[in-house]
Design a protein around this motif. Structure first.
Motif, short mmCIF file in Angstrom:
data_model
loop_
_atom_site.label_atom_id
_atom_site.label_comp_id
_atom_site.label_asym_id
_atom_site.label_seq_id
_atom_site.Cartn_x
_atom_site.Cartn_y
_atom_site.Cartn_z
N VAL A 189 -45.11 103.97 40.22
CA VAL A 189 -45.54 103.03 39.18
C VAL A 189 -44.32 102.78 38.30
N THR A 190 -43.80 101.56 38.34
CA THR A 190 -42.64 101.20 37.53
C THR A 190 -43.06 100.08 36.59
N VAL A 191 -43.05 100.36 35.29
CA VAL A 191 -43.56 99.43 34.29
C VAL A 191 -42.41 98.85 33.48
N ASP A 192 -42.36 97.53 33.37
CA ASP A 192 -41.38 96.85 32.53
C ASP A 192 -41.77 95.38 32.42
N ASP A 193 -41.08 94.65 31.54
CA ASP A 193 -41.36 93.23 31.33
C ASP A 193 -40.25 92.43 32.00
N TYR A 194 -40.43 92.14 33.31
CA TYR A 194 -39.35 91.55 34.08
C TYR A 194 -39.08 90.10 33.68
N ASN A 195 -40.07 89.41 33.07
CA ASN A 195 -39.89 87.99 32.73
C ASN A 195 -39.86 87.73 31.22
N ASN A 196 -39.74 88.81 30.43
CA ASN A 196 -39.56 88.69 28.98
C ASN A 196 -40.64 87.85 28.29
N ASP A 197 -41.91 88.03 28.71
CA ASP A 197 -42.98 87.27 28.06
C ASP A 197 -43.80 88.13 27.10
N GLY A 198 -43.40 89.40 26.92
CA GLY A 198 -44.09 90.27 25.99
C GLY A 198 -45.24 91.04 26.58
N TYR A 199 -45.51 90.86 27.88
CA TYR A 199 -46.56 91.62 28.57
C TYR A 199 -45.90 92.41 29.71
N PHE A 200 -46.32 93.66 29.87
CA PHE A 200 -45.62 94.56 30.78
C PHE A 200 -46.21 94.52 32.20
N TYR A 227 -38.22 92.87 25.67
CA TYR A 227 -39.16 93.93 25.32
C TYR A 227 -38.93 95.16 26.21
N ARG A 228 -39.08 96.34 25.62
CA ARG A 228 -39.07 97.59 26.38
C ARG A 228 -40.26 98.43 25.93
N TYR A 229 -40.79 99.21 26.87
CA TYR A 229 -41.90 100.11 26.57
C TYR A 229 -41.45 101.53 26.88
N VAL A 230 -41.60 102.44 25.93
CA VAL A 230 -41.11 103.81 26.09
C VAL A 230 -42.16 104.64 26.81
N THR A 231 -41.80 105.11 28.02
CA THR A 231 -42.74 105.87 28.83
C THR A 231 -42.13 107.21 29.24
N ASN A 232 -42.96 108.07 29.79
CA ASN A 232 -42.50 109.34 30.37
C ASN A 232 -43.30 109.56 31.65
N GLY A 233 -42.67 109.30 32.78
CA GLY A 233 -43.32 109.35 34.08
C GLY A 233 -43.09 108.03 34.78
N GLU A 234 -41.94 107.87 35.45
CA GLU A 234 -41.55 106.57 36.00
C GLU A 234 -41.08 106.72 37.44
N SER A 235 -40.92 105.58 38.08
CA SER A 235 -40.40 105.53 39.44
C SER A 235 -41.23 106.45 40.33
N TYR A 236 -40.61 107.15 41.28
CA TYR A 236 -41.32 108.12 42.10
C TYR A 236 -41.03 109.51 41.57
N LEU A 237 -42.00 110.10 40.84
CA LEU A 237 -41.93 111.47 40.34
C LEU A 237 -40.71 111.69 39.46
N SER A 238 -40.24 110.67 38.79
CA SER A 238 -38.97 110.75 38.07
C SER A 238 -39.14 110.44 36.59
N GLN A 239 -38.04 110.57 35.85
CA GLN A 239 -38.04 110.30 34.41
C GLN A 239 -36.72 109.64 34.03
N ASN A 240 -36.82 108.45 33.46
CA ASN A 240 -35.63 107.76 32.98
C ASN A 240 -35.17 108.31 31.65
N SER A 241 -33.95 107.94 31.27
CA SER A 241 -33.44 108.27 29.94
C SER A 241 -34.42 107.81 28.88
N LEU A 242 -34.53 108.57 27.79
CA LEU A 242 -35.37 108.16 26.68
C LEU A 242 -34.66 107.15 25.77
N GLN A 243 -33.39 106.85 26.08
CA GLN A 243 -32.72 105.73 25.43
C GLN A 243 -33.20 104.43 26.09
#
Length: 578
Positions: free
Chosen positions: A255-266, A435-451
């Protein structure tokens, strides 16, 4: 000679056409020389600054007698260190760094589908204590793969969702509510989440309809549909998978969540296997969020339908040109006639073009989890990928020659959870928003930087940076210089929003008698006084419409009043003591 010259010209031309994006594997030269063994279905990778020194570290899960590996980042190079005693050498699927107790340091949660899960509290002295049982969790093996942290009731304490996967098992996923005292309560049955067994790899908390409450998307493998649960605002959920068109049936790995088209919805990107396995759907799926109402599968139209053994996926602005590109890691090598990875360049019109292999030379690995961060703090996002078959990880350094500018945003929650999970960051450059949304639990079993990383093109100033915290507080900073890291502490800009408009509330300080006086038209249950560093100074059980409290012992400064009402309603007020 002629052929060699022609080849060089061709490669150079391709680089120019693709914005000079270039990623090169520098794992070995930067100190990452050890592997994690071999695990069927692979594992994840964590790209988080675990010691709060301003440099993104890397943590590798363990397997087959190989220890859990902690790579400390020292000025852009890594040194392995031992943090857990005794070492963990059993099979670990995922590792998550999170400040679950809001004490200012990162704790560690580890999942295993062979030996059960563990929560280790950071003692803030370089040591960790296993508090799994003491915190109300358990060490029984429930075949956990993924970890997801979120604050489902906006009380400032992070709750936990475990994604469990075992064929022919009665084991379900588990949801634990944080009691805000260092302990958890198993809230699975009461939560409204599906309690049937499913082959779940991972899940993610995010706010799909922008109502200020964290919803949950669950990614299931094979014959089970994916689930989208809407947050009812009272700590429970309702399944809206079917009515939102998000109940796809694929071999869902991520599950990879982000706003790829910059419309304010993730939006959501879900990796998948080839269509001759498990399900009829071919390739990975990009679900476009249609204004928080439903989702549309735009995989084909967007150009992101990668048909391979796909696992991890990450959105990132590789060339800092203001839009999000996409990286996908794949399991099989070229000998299997499937792509070994995918990299898609965002064309800023809702579509992507696939970048050729010159951007990732010799990327022919059996790859699983992937995560993004910044190894050398140069403002260009790097990618860490974990591989199988006793192969060392890849550290794809972003060596793109783009001169585009950037902005990095770091959050520190005070009333909300310390890590700022669930916060929405909005920036504007020349009236173009991101827009960015701060998550914990991304990609496949992974965690991105909190920056959170923003590319801003050639702009030299960001018009504003706005943070919407789960508490209801909004921080806005204007005219921000680029090419730096902006650290935002919740409430520092004195911009407060009250989402409970039916509650009338007054709060003032009597500077002579040194008392705080609070009155409301609604019965108050509890009032917490929190300093600007996020520490709870005092707490009052009220059960009244009024409170008058002595503050003679308080130092001068800014404080936040966190006022609890029935029904999980919370109002924040700011006071100043002179």
């Amino acid at each position: 000679m002629y052929k060699s010259t022609l080849t060089l010209i061709t490669v150079f031309s391709c680089l120019l056409l693709n914005g000079q994006i270039l990623f090169e594997d520098e794992a070995a030269i930067r100190g990452m020389t050890l592997h994690t063994g071999t695990i069927g279905n692979g594992n994840g990778i964590t790209f988080v600054d675990y010691n709060n020194d301003g440099w993104d570290d890397i943590t590798l899960p363990s397997g087959n007698g190989v220890p859990l590996r902690f790579y400390k980042n020292i000025g852009g190079f890594f040194v392995e260190e031992s943090l857990i005693t005794p070492q963990i050498t059993y099979q670990v699927r995922a590792v998550s760094w999170v400040d679950y107790d809001n004490d200012g340091d990162k704790d560690i949660f580890i999942t295993s589908d062979t030996n059960g899960n563990r929560l280790y509290r950071n003692n803030d002295d370089g040591s960790f204590t296993n508090v799994t049982i003491a915190s109300g969790l358990f060490e029984d093996n429930v075949f956990t793969y993924g970890i997801s942290w979120g604050d489902v009731n906006n009380d400032g304490c992070l709750d936990l969702y475990l994604s469990n996967r075992s064929v022919d098992s009665v084991i379900t996923n588990y949801f634990f509510k944080n009691n805000c005292d260092g302990t958890f309560t198993n809230f699975t049955e009461q939560s409204g989440l599906n309690n049937d067994p499913a082959l779940t790899f991972c899940a993610s908390f995010f706010d799909f309809n922008n109502d200020g409450w964290q919803d949950l998307y669950v990614s299931n493998d094979k014959i089970y549909p994916n689930f989208l649960y809407i947050n009812d605002g009272d700590g429970t959920y309702t399944d809206v998978s079917e009515i939102t068109n998000s109940n796809i049936v694929v071999d869902a790995m991520s599950v990879t969540v982000d706003d790829y088209n910059n419309d304010g919805y993730f939006d959501i990107y879900i990796t998948n296997t080839p269509n001759d396995l498990g399900t009829e759907t071919s390739g990975s799926i990009l679900l476009k969020n249609d204004n928080g109402v439903q989702f549309t599968d735009v995989s084909i139209g967007s150009g992101t339908q990668l048909d391979s053994w796909s696992w991890g996926a990450n959105f990132l602005d590789a060339d800092n040109d203001t839009d999000l590109d996409l990286y996908v890691s794949c399991q099989y090598t070229q000998d299997d006639n499937f792509p070994t990875y995918g990299f898609y360049d965002n064309k800023s019109d809702g579509t992507y073009s696939q970048l050729g292999s010159f951007g990732f030379q010799n990327n022919e690995y059996r790859s699983y989890g992937s995560a993004t961060g910044d190894v050398n703090n140069d403002g260009k996002v790097d990618i860490a990928v974990i591989n199988n078959l006793n192969t060392v990880p890849n550290l794809w350094m972003n060596n793109s020659s783009s001169v585009n500018n950037y902005l990095i945003v770091n959050l520190l929650g005070v009333v909300s959870n310390r890590d700022g999970l669930g916060s929405v960051i909005e920036i504007s450059v020349a009236n173009k928003k991101q827009y960015r949304y701060v998550t914990n639990g991304e990609s496949y079993l992974s965690q991105n930087s909190l920056q959170e990383f923003f590319g801003v093109g050639n702009a030299t100033t960001v018009d504003y940076v706005k943070v919407k915290w789960l508490s209801g507080i909004e921080d806005i900073i204007y005219n921000v210089n680029v090419n730096n890291t902006l650290k935002i502490t919740e409430g520092n800009t004195l911009s407060l929003a009250n989402p409970n408009n039916d509650i009338e509330l007054t709060a003032y300080i009597n500077q002579i008698s040194k008392t705080v006086n609070i009155a409301s038209n609604t019965l108050m249950e509890q009032i917490d006084i929190i300093n600007i560093a996020g520490q709870k100074i005092n707490s009052y059980e009220v059960n009244s419409n009024n409170l008058k409290a002595d503050i003679n012992s308080f130092s001068k400064g800014i404080y936040l009043l966190k006022i609890h009402f029935k029904g999980n309603n919370i109002v924040i007020k700011k006071i100043a003591i002179f």
